[in-house]
Design a protein around this motif. Structure first.
Motif, PDB file in Angstrom:
ATOM      1  N   THR A  24       2.178  10.213  13.549  1.00  0.00           N
ATOM      2  CA  THR A  24       0.544   9.805  12.707  1.00  0.00           C
ATOM      3  C   THR A  24       1.263   8.797  12.052  1.00  0.00           C
ATOM      4  O   THR A  24      -0.238   7.609  11.956  1.00  0.00           O
ATOM      5  CB  THR A  24       0.529  10.562  12.140  1.00  0.00           C
ATOM      6  N   LYS A  25       2.250   8.129  11.734  1.00  0.00           N
ATOM      7  CA  LYS A  25       2.531   6.854  10.857  1.00  0.00           C
ATOM      8  C   LYS A  25       4.183   6.664  11.013  1.00  0.00           C
ATOM      9  O   LYS A  25       4.128   7.906  11.479  1.00  0.00           O
ATOM     10  CB  LYS A  25       2.047   6.928   9.422  1.00  0.00           C
ATOM     11  N   THR A  27       7.790   3.900   9.828  1.00  0.00           N
ATOM     12  CA  THR A  27       8.210   2.240   9.315  1.00  0.00           C
ATOM     13  C   THR A  27       9.396   2.736   9.374  1.00  0.00           C
ATOM     14  O   THR A  27      10.264   2.952  10.146  1.00  0.00           O
ATOM     15  CB  THR A  27       8.503   3.218   7.452  1.00  0.00           C
ATOM     16  N   PRO A  51       5.672  -1.478   7.945  1.00  0.00           N
ATOM     17  CA  PRO A  51       5.093  -0.106   8.472  1.00  0.00           C
ATOM     18  C   PRO A  51       4.940  -0.806  10.273  1.00  0.00           C
ATOM     19  O   PRO A  51       4.700  -1.264  10.669  1.00  0.00           O
ATOM     20  CB  PRO A  51       3.849   0.104   7.471  1.00  0.00           C
ATOM     21  N   SER A  53       2.418  -0.256  13.173  1.00  0.00           N
ATOM     22  CA  SER A  53       0.825  -0.990  13.686  1.00  0.00           C
ATOM     23  C   SER A  53       0.783   1.281  14.612  1.00  0.00           C
ATOM     24  O   SER A  53       1.287   1.501  15.504  1.00  0.00           O
ATOM     25  CB  SER A  53       0.797  -1.604  14.642  1.00  0.00           C
ATOM     26  N   ALA A  54      -0.838   0.796  15.073  1.00  0.00           N
ATOM     27  CA  ALA A  54      -1.142   2.092  16.120  1.00  0.00           C
ATOM     28  C   ALA A  54      -0.668   1.636  17.073  1.00  0.00           C
ATOM     29  O   ALA A  54      -0.320   2.191  17.847  1.00  0.00           O
ATOM     30  CB  ALA A  54      -2.730   2.094  16.371  1.00  0.00           C
ATOM     31  N   LEU A  57       2.963   2.763  17.149  1.00  0.00           N
ATOM     32  CA  LEU A  57       3.073   4.337  17.400  1.00  0.00           C
ATOM     33  C   LEU A  57       3.238   4.607  18.954  1.00  0.00           C
ATOM     34  O   LEU A  57       4.345   5.472  19.255  1.00  0.00           O
ATOM     35  CB  LEU A  57       2.458   4.523  16.457  1.00  0.00           C
ATOM     36  N   SER A 146       4.005  -5.522  14.390  1.00  0.00           N
ATOM     37  CA  SER A 146       3.225  -5.459  13.553  1.00  0.00           C
ATOM     38  C   SER A 146       2.604  -6.860  12.717  1.00  0.00           C
ATOM     39  O   SER A 146       0.498  -6.461  12.834  1.00  0.00           O
ATOM     40  CB  SER A 146       3.864  -4.770  12.575  1.00  0.00           C
ATOM     41  N   GLU A 150      -2.008  -6.396  13.495  1.00  0.00           N
ATOM     42  CA  GLU A 150      -3.264  -6.362  12.097  1.00  0.00           C
ATOM     43  C   GLU A 150      -3.972  -7.478  12.227  1.00  0.00           C
ATOM     44  O   GLU A 150      -4.811  -7.211  11.774  1.00  0.00           O
ATOM     45  CB  GLU A 150      -2.038  -6.213  11.052  1.00  0.00           C
TER      46      GLU A 150
END
Length: 151
Positions: A24-25, A27, A51, A53-54, A57, A146, A150
């Motif tokens: 789900t997330k 780093t 972090p 990004s989707a 992931l 990342s 974004e």
């Protein structure tokens, strides 16, 4: 009976990579040593954290599925990692993926450790991979990618 009790955790660990709940997330911690709850930055470098990004992931999930076999229980204590990825899953399990680029004898190792939602240790496994596979993973998780996802 004793052999069965010894082998049971090994069998459970062997299935951790393949049976992971969705991520789900996440780093990334690069250029520093991540030790549990603490990041220790190497004196000669500035540590970087970002972090995922989707898109990253999704790429990481695909990478993990592709590399689902070949993992073994960790039988020796590894050195402190030089690159870590902290992941949270939909079932509240936390996974830490560690790489060891500053230690020559561990340069090809990738280790995954899992904890449940309460912080209870679930297991740890390790695999040795070619440099190109580890470099590919780091490229997919790079901070530049990342920022592009974004923007």
């Amino acid at each position: 009976m004793f052999k069965l009790l010894f082998l049971l955790p090994v069998l459970i660990l062997a299935g951790c990579v393949d049976g992971m709940a969705p991520i789900t997330k996440g780093t990334v911690i690069d250029d520093g040593l991540f030790l549990g709850k603490y990041t220790v930055v190497q004196k000669e470098t500035q540590g970087h954290t970002w972090p995922l990004s989707a898109g990253q992931l999704e790429k990481l999930s695909a990478w993990l599925k592709f590399h689902a076999s070949g993992w073994h229980p960790v039988l020796v204590s590894p050195p402190p990692p030089s690159y870590s990825v902290i992941l949270f899953h939909s079932n509240n399990v936390r996974t830490q993926i560690d790489l060891y680029s500053i230690n020559e004898s561990w340069r090809h190792a990738i280790r995954m450790t899992h904890w449940d939602a309460t912080g209870k240790f679930l297991g740890s496994e390790i695999e040795n991979l070619p440099s190109k596979d580890i470099d590919n993973l780091k490229q997919q998780l790079s901070g530049m990618e990342s920022a592009q996802d974004e923007g």
